[in-house]
Design a protein around this motif. Structure first.
Motif, short mmCIF file in Angstrom:
data_model
loop_
_atom_site.label_atom_id
_atom_site.label_comp_id
_atom_site.label_asym_id
_atom_site.label_seq_id
_atom_site.Cartn_x
_atom_site.Cartn_y
_atom_site.Cartn_z
N ASP A 181 67.91 74.12 63.71
CA ASP A 181 69.30 73.63 63.83
C ASP A 181 69.43 72.23 63.25
O ASP A 181 70.28 71.45 63.68
CB ASP A 181 69.77 73.68 65.29
N LEU A 182 68.62 71.91 62.24
CA LEU A 182 68.62 70.57 61.68
C LEU A 182 69.76 70.31 60.71
O LEU A 182 70.01 69.17 60.33
CB LEU A 182 67.28 70.29 60.96
N ALA A 183 70.45 71.37 60.28
CA ALA A 183 71.49 71.22 59.26
C ALA A 183 72.90 71.42 59.81
O ALA A 183 73.81 71.77 59.07
CB ALA A 183 71.23 72.21 58.12
N ASN A 184 73.09 71.19 61.12
CA ASN A 184 74.39 71.49 61.73
C ASN A 184 75.31 70.28 61.85
O ASN A 184 76.37 70.38 62.45
CB ASN A 184 74.19 72.14 63.11
N GLY A 185 74.89 69.13 61.31
CA GLY A 185 75.76 67.96 61.33
C GLY A 185 75.44 66.91 62.37
O GLY A 185 76.02 65.82 62.36
N GLY A 186 74.51 67.18 63.28
CA GLY A 186 74.17 66.21 64.31
C GLY A 186 73.26 65.11 63.78
O GLY A 186 72.74 65.18 62.66
N ASP A 187 73.08 64.08 64.60
CA ASP A 187 72.23 62.94 64.25
C ASP A 187 70.77 63.33 64.47
O ASP A 187 70.28 63.36 65.58
CB ASP A 187 72.60 61.74 65.12
N LYS A 188 70.09 63.61 63.37
CA LYS A 188 68.68 64.01 63.45
C LYS A 188 67.78 62.90 62.90
O LYS A 188 66.77 63.18 62.24
CB LYS A 188 68.46 65.31 62.65
N SER A 189 68.12 61.64 63.16
CA SER A 189 67.33 60.54 62.60
C SER A 189 65.88 60.59 63.07
O SER A 189 64.99 60.11 62.38
CB SER A 189 67.96 59.20 62.97
N TRP A 190 65.61 61.18 64.23
CA TRP A 190 64.23 61.33 64.68
C TRP A 190 63.42 62.22 63.72
O TRP A 190 62.21 62.09 63.63
CB TRP A 190 64.20 61.91 66.09
N ALA A 191 64.11 63.09 62.98
CA ALA A 191 63.40 63.94 62.02
C ALA A 191 62.91 63.15 60.81
O ALA A 191 62.08 63.63 60.04
CB ALA A 191 64.29 65.09 61.57
N ALA A 192 63.43 61.93 60.62
CA ALA A 192 62.96 61.04 59.55
C ALA A 192 61.92 60.05 60.07
O ALA A 192 61.51 59.15 59.34
CB ALA A 192 64.15 60.29 58.95
N GLY A 193 61.53 60.20 61.33
CA GLY A 193 60.50 59.34 61.89
C GLY A 193 60.99 58.00 62.38
O GLY A 193 60.19 57.10 62.66
N THR A 194 62.30 57.82 62.49
CA THR A 194 62.84 56.52 62.89
C THR A 194 62.94 56.36 64.41
O THR A 194 63.18 55.26 64.90
CB THR A 194 64.23 56.30 62.27
N ARG A 195 62.81 57.44 65.16
CA ARG A 195 62.79 57.35 66.62
C ARG A 195 62.14 58.61 67.17
O ARG A 195 61.91 59.58 66.43
CB ARG A 195 64.21 57.21 67.20
N GLU A 196 61.84 58.61 68.44
CA GLU A 196 61.22 59.78 69.07
C GLU A 196 62.22 60.92 69.17
O GLU A 196 63.41 60.69 69.41
CB GLU A 196 60.71 59.42 70.47
N SER A 197 61.73 62.12 68.99
CA SER A 197 62.62 63.27 69.17
C SER A 197 62.96 63.43 70.65
O SER A 197 62.22 62.95 71.52
CB SER A 197 61.94 64.55 68.65
N PRO A 198 64.07 64.10 70.96
CA PRO A 198 64.50 64.21 72.36
C PRO A 198 63.87 65.38 73.11
O PRO A 198 64.17 65.57 74.29
CB PRO A 198 66.01 64.44 72.23
N TYR A 199 62.98 66.14 72.48
CA TYR A 199 62.66 67.45 73.04
C TYR A 199 61.78 67.41 74.29
O TYR A 199 61.97 68.24 75.20
CB TYR A 199 62.07 68.35 71.96
N ARG A 200 60.84 66.49 74.37
CA ARG A 200 60.06 66.41 75.60
C ARG A 200 60.97 66.11 76.78
O ARG A 200 60.86 66.73 77.84
CB ARG A 200 58.96 65.34 75.47
N ARG A 201 61.88 65.15 76.58
CA ARG A 201 62.85 64.82 77.65
C ARG A 201 63.72 66.02 77.99
O ARG A 201 63.93 66.33 79.18
CB ARG A 201 63.71 63.64 77.21
N LEU A 202 64.22 66.70 76.98
CA LEU A 202 65.10 67.85 77.22
C LEU A 202 64.35 68.99 77.91
O LEU A 202 64.91 69.68 78.76
CB LEU A 202 65.70 68.33 75.91
N GLY A 203 63.08 69.18 77.54
CA GLY A 203 62.30 70.22 78.19
C GLY A 203 62.13 69.97 79.68
O GLY A 203 62.24 70.89 80.50
N ALA A 204 61.87 68.71 80.04
CA ALA A 204 61.74 68.36 81.46
C ALA A 204 63.06 68.52 82.18
O ALA A 204 63.12 69.04 83.32
CB ALA A 204 61.22 66.93 81.58
#
Length: 332
Positions: A109-132
């Protein structure tokens, strides 16, 4: 009956999402260690710990299954779910430790228009937090549509989403499904409101439009979204029956028929289509191969319905050029 996966005893579901990133996670928790397997029929899967679900592998039970957006980055969602489960004392005992067993599948879902700056390595991805968060909020009621793993999902022509449905098989046992619909093709027929899964709909759960008066060659023409790796429909079917891992594998394979009925096309080289199957064991074993076949057929029907419900319940993302939802196009 909630017409949700959680009509199967022993199952709870939690959703979490990041609105700015337009992505999310769904955690399916089992109230006790549960038999499970999986079947991958898409050509481009993204998974974690699915090999241990094969019938010949040693681990007999799992604690949860995670469905997530984020492509490969989303695989860290299982870390968060594992941490929460460990805090609850759940997991496979090894050398004085407990290791929660949490297989996972991801969608793109990386091409849906949301802010995916974590995919460029500029910040941590949200997924560990979202999984918890998803694991911690698991309950018998949960949202459909633009929610959880379906938050950022799309199809070729409409917003995708999270769907669920349930039914009681002729054996008397309960079967349910949950699915994040992010298909390379379409869940609807041509440019109209009719779902491919319409024959299986119950009680107007996906708009009650039925079949169109006719299906034209243009309606049957294949339409594709995106490019390589930009798709995948990920699902779980569950039953309260007692099944072996081999029987759970058969249930997962048969349930893929539901994707074939509800999506055109399914199981494409560009998809990572996977179905997990779990058996919570509260209602006894199927009496024979015919009873197992009843469960398999019900699982396929329920998964087809869940796909249509996920599209029907979705709302469009608030971004320029975002795909419309089914309700945007066709009303209630």
């Amino acid at each position: 009956m909630r017409n949700l996966l959680t009509d199967v005893r022993g199952v709870s579901v939690g959703n979490a999402h990041d609105t700015a990133a337009a992505t999310g996670v769904t955690a399916i928790l089992f109230d006790r260690p549960t038999t499970a397997s999986a079947a991958v029929l898409g050509g481009g899967p993204g998974t974690r710990d699915t090999a241990l679900l094969e019938p010949e592998m040693t681990v007999e039970h799992i604690d949860a299954i995670v469905l997530s957006g984020g492509s490969a980055w989303g695989l860290s969602a299982a870390d968060g779910a594992m941490s929460w489960l460990a805090s609850q004392g759940r997991g496979f005992p090894v050398a004085g430790h407990r290791i929660p067993i949490v297989p996972q599948a991801i969608l793109f879902d990386l091409a849906n228009g949301g802010d995916k700056s974590w995919a460029a390595g500029t910040r941590e991805s949200p997924y560990r937090r979202l999984g918890a968060e998803a694991a911690a909020t698991a309950a018998t009621e949960f949202a459909l549509g633009t929610a959880g793993a379906g938050f950022g999902a799309t199809t070729v022509n409409l917003k995708g989403g999270l769907g669920s449905a349930s039914a009681r098989a002729a054996t008397g046992q309960m079967v349910g499904a949950v699915v994040a619909v992010n298909a390379v093709g379409s869940a609807t027929i041509g440019d109209g409101p009719h779902f491919w899964a319409a024959p299986y709909e119950q009680d107007g759960e996906s708009g009650g439009r039925g079949w169109p008066e006719k299906i034209s060659p243009d309606d049957l023409a294949l339409r594709f979204k995106g490019g390589t790796g930009q798709n995948t429909t990920i699902a779980l079917v569950a039953t309260d029956a007692v099944l072996t891992k081999a029987q759970a594998k058969r249930l997962a394979l048969a349930a893929h028929d539901g994707l074939g009925r509800a999506l055109r096309p399914a199981h494409a080289p560009l998809d990572g289509d996977i179905v997990f199957a779990a058996a919570t064991g509260y209602s006894g074993a199927p009496s024979d191969a015919f009873a197992l076949t009843e469960l398999c057929a019900t699982a396929a029907d329920v998964l087809a319905r869940a796909v249509a419900r996920g599209i029907h319940a979705a709302t469009a993302l608030p971004f320029a050029r975002a795909l419309p939802s089914w309700r945007d196009r066709f009303g209630d």
